[in-house]
Design a protein around this motif. Structure first.
Motif, PDB file in Angstrom:
ATOM      1  N   CYS A 202       7.623 -20.695  51.896  1.00 40.49           N
ATOM      2  CA  CYS A 202       8.458 -19.488  51.922  1.00 40.49           C
ATOM      3  C   CYS A 202       9.685 -19.702  52.819  1.00 40.49           C
ATOM      4  CB  CYS A 202       7.623 -18.323  52.435  1.00 40.49           C
ATOM      5  SG  CYS A 202       8.558 -16.821  52.704  1.00 40.49           S
TER       6      CYS A 202
ATOM      7  N   CYS B  12       5.649 -14.858  48.093  1.00 37.10           N
ATOM      8  CA  CYS B  12       4.922 -15.236  49.308  1.00 37.10           C
ATOM      9  C   CYS B  12       3.773 -14.256  49.563  1.00 37.10           C
ATOM     10  CB  CYS B  12       5.871 -15.237  50.506  1.00 37.10           C
ATOM     11  SG  CYS B  12       5.014 -15.604  52.058  1.00 37.10           S
TER      12      CYS B  12
ATOM     13  N   CYS C 173       9.159 -16.886  56.084  1.00 33.03           N
ATOM     14  CA  CYS C 173       8.104 -16.999  57.097  1.00 33.03           C
ATOM     15  C   CYS C 173       7.487 -18.398  57.165  1.00 33.03           C
ATOM     16  CB  CYS C 173       7.017 -15.951  56.861  1.00 33.03           C
ATOM     17  SG  CYS C 173       5.931 -16.321  55.480  1.00 33.03           S
TER      18      CYS C 173
ATOM     19  N   CYS D 188       4.504 -12.594  53.321  1.00 34.89           N
ATOM     20  CA  CYS D 188       5.575 -11.633  53.600  1.00 34.89           C
ATOM     21  C   CYS D 188       6.206 -11.025  52.347  1.00 34.89           C
ATOM     22  CB  CYS D 188       6.646 -12.274  54.489  1.00 34.89           C
ATOM     23  SG  CYS D 188       7.720 -13.429  53.607  1.00 34.89           S
TER      24      CYS D 188
HETATM   25 ZN    ZN Z   1       6.774 -15.582  53.501  1.00 30.54          ZN
END
Ligand code: ZN
Length: 297
Positions: free
Chosen positions: A55, A37, A58, A40
């Motif tokens: 993801c 990701c 997040c 994050c």
């Molecule tokens: Zn993420």
């Protein structure tokens, strides 16, 4: 993933029937080593219907073309794949105008996308030539095509090129660099980017090569109107003819891109089976470029 091989247009059309087919191909390639990701840094994701990934932590979603050279491709991925296929597998490719007619896109849109493809075709400079190498310089453009040599005419674009030959004199690899003049400092760039110190290099008697021979293994011989550099002069003739006939005119800011495209096809002529896949792989691994960065005068 199953990679596309070969140069057969019918098989290609069968393999990539829709934009979705292309999205899947990009998705398999882009996340071959797994998902990461961008927001994050998490690695677990859900694959969505359009082959983008979300993801698990997040909920950031990334499409298979995002941040690659296919980023925000206006006319759909299938057309983009076909343009890549033409540029990789044909001998001379097409002009932006011909491409625009064939695929029903605006000429300028085609031109900009083709410049992105040329960015992907740029040499990695990771494999310098170490065998028999011939180096020469040439000019492109202007009207005095017959006037050979190191004209300092400012209207002409100047270039230096290096050709690696096999022991029996066949073309192995070829690189061209646009340079601003024929000074030692400018000529030296192709040595530093593409030639190993151990390579056995031959140039003509131009004095610009003399200082470079302090560090490189250079033999300077008479050109004899090119007869001592036959293979190299054939390549120079081909690239000049290609620019003049396929593209008619190329701006100073873009000419290196055309050189990159020409050399890419030459240097992969032994690997035609995988050339399309190789190009898509480079398109995916090269970071997106926005339009502003592409426009050169
Ligand atoms: Zn993420």
């Amino acid at each position: 993933m199953e990679i596309f091989k070969g140069q057969n247009l019918l098989e290609f059309a069968e393999c990539f029937k829709t934009d979705e087919d292309c999205k899947k191909y990009l998705s398999d390639l882009k996340w071959k080593e797994g998902f990461l990701c961008r927001k994050c840094g998490h690695t677990a994701s859900q694959i969505r219907k359009d082959f983008s990934r979300t993801c698990n932590i997040c909920s950031h979603t990334e499409s298979s073309s995002a941040n690659t050279l296919f980023h925000k491709c206006k006319f759909g991925l299938r057309k983009a794949f076909f343009i890549c296929f033409e540029m990789a597998t044909t001998t001379k490719s097409l002009s932006a105008l011909q491409m625009s007619v064939r695929y029903g896109v605006q000429e300028n849109t085609a031109r900009l996308f083709m410049h992105k493809v040329r960015e992907a075709m740029k040499s990695s400079e990771n494999h310098p030539m170490d065998g028999i190498v011939h180096v020469d310089e040439f000019v492109v453009g202007g009207y005095e095509e017959t006037k050979q040599g190191r004209s300092y005419d400012s209207k002409k674009k100047k270039a230096v090129c290096a050709l690696e030959l096999t022991d029996d004199g066949k073309v192995k690899r070829f690189y061209i660099l646009k340079i601003k003049d024929f000074s030692s400092k400018s000529l030296r760039q192709i040595f530093d980017k593409h030639i190993e110190k151990e390579a056995r290099i031959t140039t003509d008697k131009w004095k610009g090569y003399a200082p470079i021979s302090e560090e490189y293994n250079i033999t300077q011989i008479l050109s004899k109107n090119g007869s001592n550099f036959k293979a190299l002069h054939t390549m120079i003739h081909q690239v000049k003819t290609w620019i003049r006939t396929t593209h008619s005119w190329v701006s100073d800011g873009n000419i290196q891109r055309y050189f990159n495209e020409f050399c890419y096809r030459i240097n992969r002529s032994q690997n035609k089976e995988s050339i399309f896949h190789n190009l898509i792989d480079k398109m995916v691994k090269t970071d997106k470029i926005n339009q502003k960065e592409l426009v050169c005068s």
